[in-house]
Enzyme design. Structure first.
Site, PDB file in Angstrom:
ATOM      1  N   GLU A 180      63.552  36.273  35.006  1.00  0.00           N
ATOM      2  CA  GLU A 180      63.421  37.637  35.521  1.00  0.00           C
ATOM      3  C   GLU A 180      63.899  37.785  36.961  1.00  0.00           C
ATOM      4  O   GLU A 180      63.721  38.831  37.571  1.00  0.00           O
ATOM      5  CB  GLU A 180      61.962  38.096  35.405  1.00  0.00           C
ATOM      6  CG  GLU A 180      61.462  38.138  33.966  1.00  0.00           C
ATOM      7  CD  GLU A 180      60.079  38.757  33.815  1.00  0.00           C
ATOM      8  OE1 GLU A 180      59.468  39.119  34.843  1.00  0.00           O
ATOM      9  OE2 GLU A 180      59.606  38.885  32.670  1.00  0.00           O
ATOM     10  N   GLY A 215      46.762  38.929  37.222  1.00  0.00           N
ATOM     11  CA  GLY A 215      45.596  38.416  36.520  1.00  0.00           C
ATOM     12  C   GLY A 215      44.574  39.447  36.104  1.00  0.00           C
ATOM     13  O   GLY A 215      43.498  39.089  35.617  1.00  0.00           O
ATOM     14  N   ASN A 230      46.459  47.643  37.243  1.00  0.00           N
ATOM     15  CA  ASN A 230      45.465  48.240  36.355  1.00  0.00           C
ATOM     16  C   ASN A 230      44.063  47.758  36.681  1.00  0.00           C
ATOM     17  O   ASN A 230      43.863  46.803  37.428  1.00  0.00           O
ATOM     18  CB  ASN A 230      45.799  47.880  34.908  1.00  0.00           C
ATOM     19  CG  ASN A 230      45.948  46.381  34.699  1.00  0.00           C
ATOM     20  OD1 ASN A 230      46.990  45.828  35.011  1.00  0.00           O
ATOM     21  ND2 ASN A 230      44.920  45.728  34.201  1.00  0.00           N
ATOM     22  N   ASP A 258      46.011  50.714  31.261  1.00  0.00           N
ATOM     23  CA  ASP A 258      46.900  49.703  31.848  1.00  0.00           C
ATOM     24  C   ASP A 258      48.143  50.360  32.435  1.00  0.00           C
ATOM     25  O   ASP A 258      49.250  49.830  32.328  1.00  0.00           O
ATOM     26  CB  ASP A 258      47.288  48.645  30.808  1.00  0.00           C
ATOM     27  CG  ASP A 258      48.088  47.496  31.412  1.00  0.00           C
ATOM     28  OD1 ASP A 258      47.931  47.231  32.616  1.00  0.00           O
ATOM     29  OD2 ASP A 258      48.876  46.873  30.686  1.00  0.00           O
ATOM     30  N   MET A 277      51.735  25.999  25.666  1.00  0.00           N
ATOM     31  CA  MET A 277      50.673  26.463  24.775  1.00  0.00           C
ATOM     32  C   MET A 277      49.376  25.748  25.115  1.00  0.00           C
ATOM     33  O   MET A 277      49.363  24.529  25.293  1.00  0.00           O
ATOM     34  CB  MET A 277      51.048  26.200  23.319  1.00  0.00           C
ATOM     35  CG  MET A 277      50.026  26.700  22.322  1.00  0.00           C
ATOM     36  SD  MET A 277      50.661  26.582  20.640  1.00  0.00           S
ATOM     37  CE  MET A 277      49.206  27.054  19.708  1.00  0.00           C
TER      38      MET A 277
END
Length: 700
Positions: free
Chosen positions: A94, A207, A287, A332, A671
């Site tokens: 990004e 977060g 948010n 959000d 993961m």
């Protein structure tokens, strides 16, 4: 950490080649000289000709408008590859490439920094901040990084695990490293690019999905010493407030919700801008935590300073003023999206404004001298509010905050415009927005409890605190993505380019009359900035989410874009069968580089033959939603992004799922281990849901 590239560094260690004399080579001394010259005054001066791209948004105003016109509407058809280089990444990329005097810095996933000779593509060095792979699950939206800052000889990167690193620009050696996270018991991450204003490195964090308190911090660029910190929401009201802005904010929250236990949210995870004339910086806040205001502040309230753009004193961090775009955010609707500073004539009056297109679907024009509201208009379909009143407050519709009925939120939490940067061209007077729509239904979850795993509550087994159930009824909206040219003075659309999918890359506009953007379906495209006519395109081997940059060296203009599909939407879905790893591409007129081979994704086959008990499908679905959904998508329905869709797993994988999930077999890929989070019997139920869903969709 640092990896020197032997062939490159051996040739430059003691050389003293000047940039003018040897454009194809870079010496350590030349790099040091170039980056040491980057300071506040140099970044301001670069605006005159924009030959370099020295800061995230090109200039402090974050316009992403280059005054270079060597590549223009007349000759852009001759644009071709100069060089490309791999970024050793299969997760989201990004970052906007930073380029100063022929040296380029760009980050890939896991916050790894790559330094290149910008003209030749020769790798100079690589810096790995060594983010622990088991930290990945603490972030909502892929293990990404949006880039670096450069200042007085250093490169600054904020790593995913919350450290701010200062790196020697010439060698890639670490100068210092600071832990920015004040409470390591909470799931803080950093994904944004730092900015440096007046010798201070500014960085926020992420977060709020998990439950944290947002803040932004300034560090001395030379030493790393903390200079100031400003919080976006108040802390525990039984304790003294940090400043008057927190005292005022606390009056807009209901203490019955004990918001401070979940942190309150408001994380400042991306956008910043700086006005040197007014000596003000601006930052977008996020948010609430949890998302659902009915739970964090039951009696209501605006919940300052959530979903706002806030002006701060860059020297002290003192609050100056703000405009809250979504009071009492419930959906959000972060305001962390790209902020652009501009001077516009509005109703015959010259106004210093900020321009903003946050998640909630309204385009804002606000006076940046005092945060006074000027206007806000829908730039996509919106169903939560009909508009804004003269005071700058939204006119909400009935049902948008329902405690009983599901609500198809338009725009959804994915945003009408997310982090993908927009750009502003003062020649056309237009803002170029990566607009989108991703359908989602939200429903109040009365069973939510802080930090509690509740099957059926999305990702709650990994620490998410949302307070909602999702898609309890099927959404009816259609996904879309388009490039939108928006007139901020008249608040209207001028033209658009439609795409096959949401989640297209950020934009760049130039004095050559062009707009550049990468697309979800794996192209890099140039448009006429006035008309929207497509003038040039090239395949780049993967969906593009990052924004491009452009720069000049020895009179030649180049355009660079970092490519690598990912982000929260890109983890689950894709719009191309190309699956090339992360890569940086640089283009020039009549470039002679060879395009790399485009790698096709292997054909996906629905998993078959795994035995299961049909009675386990329902409980397995609830466990899947609480443990797997926002990474792997719906089995066999979503097509998989940069993380595999489990409906297309092998039978061996599902048959051995308990062993794989409960031992941390995939931790190195990002993961988490589910040891202590799931039992073998619960894994068996999840497998039943995956195989049962694959069987159900197979005939379709």
């Amino acid at each position: 950490m640092r990896t020197a590239i032997p062939a490159a560094m051996a040739g430059i260690a003691g050389a003293a080649l000047s940039f003018a004399a040897a454009a194809q080579e870079l010496s350590a001394d030349a790099i040091t000289q170039a980056i040491s010259a980057v300071n506040t005054e140099a970044i301001i001066a670069n605006k005159e000709a924009t030959r370099n791209w020295p800061t995230h948004g090109l200039d402090y105003e974050e316009t992403r408008h280059s005054k270079l016109d060597g590549i223009n509407t007349e000759n852009v058809s001759k644009l071709a590859l100069a060089w490309s280089a791999g970024l050793d990444s299969r997760r989201g990329v990004e970052a906007t490439p930073i380029v100063v005097d022929g040296v380029m810095y760009v980050t890939a996933s896991w916050s790894i920094v790559h330094a290149f000779n910008a003209v030749t593509g020769e790798k100079l060095w690589e810096y790995d901040p060594e983010v622990p792979k088991d930290y990945a699950y603490k972030g909502c939206c892929d293990v990404i990084n949006r880039g670096v800052a450069v200042y007085e000889g250093k490169v600054f990167v904020a790593s995913y695990d919350g450290f701010l690193h200062a790196i020697d620009a010439a060698t890639g050696a670490q100068a210092w490293k600071i832990d920015t996270i004040e409470n390591r018991e909470m799931s803080y991450t950093i994904t944004g690019a730092p900015r440096v204003y007046k010798g201070k490195v500014m960085i926020g964090n992420a977060g709020a999905e998990y439950g944290v308190r947002g803040y932004i911090t300034a560090y001395d660029a030379t030493s790393g010493e903390q200079q100031w910190r400003w919080y976006s929401v108040p802390g525990d009201p039984s304790k003294p407030f940090e400043d008057d802005s927190m005292k005022a904010a606390a009056e807009t929250w209901d203490p019955a919700g004990k918001w401070w236990e979940a942190g309150g949210g408001g994380t400042m995870w991306d956008s910043m801008a700086f006005d040197p004339e007014l000596d003000l910086m601006y930052v977008g806040t996020g948010n609430g935590s949890p998302w659902n205001r009915n739970l964090r502040s039951p009696a209501g309230g605006d919940n300052l300073y959530l979903a706002s753009v806030v002006a701060l004193n860059p020297d002290t961090g003192e609050y100056v003023c703000h405009h809250q775009e979504t009071p009492g955010d419930n959906w959000d609707y972060t305001s962390t999206q790209h902020i652009i500073l501009a001077d516009l004539e509005i109703e015959g009056e010259a106004r210093k404004v900020w321009l903003h297109a946050p998640k909630n679907g309204f385009f804002y024009v606000v006076d940046r001298t005092n945060c006074d509201f000027i206007s806000a208009e829908k730039f996509v379909e919106v169903n939560w509010a009909t508009g804004y009143d003269e005071e700058g407050r939204p006119i909400e519709v009935d049902g948008a905050r329902s405690r009983t009925e599901p609500w198809e939120t338009i725009p959804s939490a994915y945003g009408a415009h997310n982090w993908h940067p927009m750009s502003f061209n003062p020649q056309t007077g237009l803002v170029y927005i990566p607009a989108q729509g991703v359908p989602l239904v939200q429903q109040h979850n009365p069973d939510w409890q802080l930090n509690t795993h509740v099957p059926g509550a999305a990702m709650s087994n990994l620490g998410w605190n949302l307070g909602y159930l999702f898609n309890t009824v099927a959404p009816t909206a259609t996904p879309f993505g388009h490039l939108l040219a928006w007139d901020p003075v008249n608040q209207k659309e001028v033209w658009r380019a439609n795409y096959v999918s949401p989640w297209n890359g950020g934009t760049l506009t130039t004095a050559g009359g062009l707009v550049f953007q990468g697309t979800a379906d794996g192209r890099f495209v140039a448009y006429d900035a006035k008309s929207g006519e497509m003038l040039w395109q090239t395949p780049v081997g993967s969906g593009v989410v990052a924004a491009p940059s452009t720069w000049e060296k020895d009179g030649v203009q180049y355009v660079t874009v970092a490519v690598g599909w990912g982000g929260v939407y890109g983890q689950m879905q894709r719009a191309t069968e190309k699956t090339g790893p992360g890569r940086v591409y640089t283009f020039m007129l009549d470039g002679k580089g060879e395009m790399p081979e485009m790698v096709e994704r292997e054909p996906a086959t629905l998993v078959a033959g795994v035995p299961y008990n049909p009675e386990d499908i329902g409980p397995g679905a609830a466990l899947y939603v609480s443990s797997c959904l926002f990474c792997h998508g719906v089995p066999g329905v979503n097509n998989g992004g940069n993380i595999p869709n489990l409906g297309f797993s092998s039978a061996d994988t599902l048959n051995n799922a308990a062993e794989l999930l409960l031992t941390g077999a995939f931790v190195e890929g990002g993961m988490p281990t589910f040891e202590g989070k799931l039992t073998e019997d619960e894994v068996k139920k999840i497998v039943a849901f995956i195989q049962g869903t694959a069987d159900a969709v197979r005939p379709k």
